[in-house]
Design a protein around this motif. Sequence first.
Motif, PDB file in Angstrom:
ATOM      1  N   THR A  36      12.600  24.483  -9.332  1.00 55.48           N
ATOM      2  CA  THR A  36      13.407  25.150 -10.350  1.00 55.48           C
ATOM      3  C   THR A  36      12.687  25.083 -11.696  1.00 55.48           C
ATOM      4  O   THR A  36      11.811  24.253 -11.896  1.00 55.48           O
ATOM      5  CB  THR A  36      14.792  24.480 -10.492  1.00 55.48           C
ATOM      6  N   GLY A  37      13.078  25.954 -12.610  1.00 55.16           N
ATOM      7  CA  GLY A  37      12.482  25.962 -13.946  1.00 55.16           C
ATOM      8  C   GLY A  37      11.720  27.240 -14.205  1.00 55.16           C
ATOM      9  O   GLY A  37      12.019  28.293 -13.634  1.00 55.16           O
ATOM     10  N   ARG A  38      10.733  27.144 -15.106  1.00 59.53           N
ATOM     11  CA  ARG A  38       9.900  28.313 -15.419  1.00 59.53           C
ATOM     12  C   ARG A  38       9.183  28.799 -14.173  1.00 59.53           C
ATOM     13  O   ARG A  38       8.724  28.011 -13.346  1.00 59.53           O
ATOM     14  CB  ARG A  38       8.857  27.950 -16.491  1.00 59.53           C
ATOM     15  N   VAL A  39       9.075  30.109 -14.043  1.00 55.40           N
ATOM     16  CA  VAL A  39       8.510  30.696 -12.830  1.00 55.40           C
ATOM     17  C   VAL A  39       6.983  30.706 -12.887  1.00 55.40           C
ATOM     18  O   VAL A  39       6.384  31.161 -13.865  1.00 55.40           O
ATOM     19  CB  VAL A  39       9.031  32.132 -12.632  1.00 55.40           C
ATOM     20  N   CYS A  64       8.448  23.299 -11.834  1.00 58.48           N
ATOM     21  CA  CYS A  64       8.566  24.749 -11.997  1.00 58.48           C
ATOM     22  C   CYS A  64       9.230  25.364 -10.763  1.00 58.48           C
ATOM     23  O   CYS A  64       9.341  24.741  -9.709  1.00 58.48           O
ATOM     24  CB  CYS A  64       7.190  25.396 -12.159  1.00 58.48           C
ATOM     25  N   ARG A  65       9.645  26.586 -10.933  1.00 63.93           N
ATOM     26  CA  ARG A  65      10.084  27.414  -9.805  1.00 63.93           C
ATOM     27  C   ARG A  65       8.843  28.155  -9.312  1.00 63.93           C
ATOM     28  O   ARG A  65       8.274  28.987 -10.032  1.00 63.93           O
ATOM     29  CB  ARG A  65      11.157  28.392 -10.257  1.00 63.93           C
ATOM     30  N   ALA A 105       6.777  35.931 -16.177  1.00 61.43           N
ATOM     31  CA  ALA A 105       6.411  34.802 -15.327  1.00 61.43           C
ATOM     32  C   ALA A 105       4.948  34.439 -15.541  1.00 61.43           C
ATOM     33  O   ALA A 105       4.128  35.289 -15.917  1.00 61.43           O
ATOM     34  CB  ALA A 105       6.643  35.151 -13.859  1.00 61.43           C
ATOM     35  N   PHE A 106       4.649  33.184 -15.295  1.00 61.69           N
ATOM     36  CA  PHE A 106       3.255  32.763 -15.269  1.00 61.69           C
ATOM     37  C   PHE A 106       2.680  33.140 -13.908  1.00 61.69           C
ATOM     38  O   PHE A 106       3.362  33.003 -12.880  1.00 61.69           O
ATOM     39  CB  PHE A 106       3.130  31.254 -15.486  1.00 61.69           C
ATOM     40  N   ALA A 129       3.930  36.021 -18.592  1.00 60.18           N
ATOM     41  CA  ALA A 129       4.012  35.059 -19.690  1.00 60.18           C
ATOM     42  C   ALA A 129       2.668  34.398 -19.958  1.00 60.18           C
ATOM     43  O   ALA A 129       2.376  33.992 -21.079  1.00 60.18           O
ATOM     44  CB  ALA A 129       5.050  33.985 -19.367  1.00 60.18           C
TER      45      ALA A 129
END
Length: 207
Positions: A36-39, A64-65, A105-106, A129
């Motif tokens: 979960t968290g930033r993609v 992270c997700r 997203a990263f 991102a």
Amino acid sequence: ADRPPRCALIPPIKEQGLPIVRLPSGQQISYTESGTGRVVLQIGGAALSKHQFARLTPILRQHCRVLDVELPGYAGNESPKHSGTIEGWATDVADLIGHLQIGPAFIHGASVGGFIAMAAAAARPDVVAGLIVSSSVLRADRYMKLVRENWAEIALGLGMRHLATTMALASFTPAFVDTDDGLSEIRLMQDAFGAVDPGKFVAAQRS
């Protein structure tokens, strides 16, 4: 006492299934998801695909997700309508981010996945991102082109398992290859490479 410590076995990734998505363009793409968290969306190389991140994903998913993507033409997905080009796959990745509404997203791209990540960021900066690019180059010079030509000849002539061995011996030190862990890593690469159609691998290298 001189033997290096054994590496931990690759832990199984606790995946939330393998969703297959039909993009608005008609392309079929799939992915595994954990954390979960930033993609962070990961795109592997033309031979290892998402298996390239078997050691990394268990670490990333703690923070992270993580979405490990299987591109059109891989892992049972239908062949891409764009015949497997960097620009086409970049569009697929950007469309997936938009379709899932997870942007910006990263994107982490490795090897050919690095080319795709950079192309996606250039074409659709609104859904990206940031980039992490590994084992890839911005532009292939003569050296890299010759290497890729050699890979293609090995893949088509001797097969993908031989290509895996060639890449492993060029990447690992002799001391590591001489350990049980080194041999295990090579066997894992051979199995992963062996599941890939050499024609698809070569097409991705030349796209």
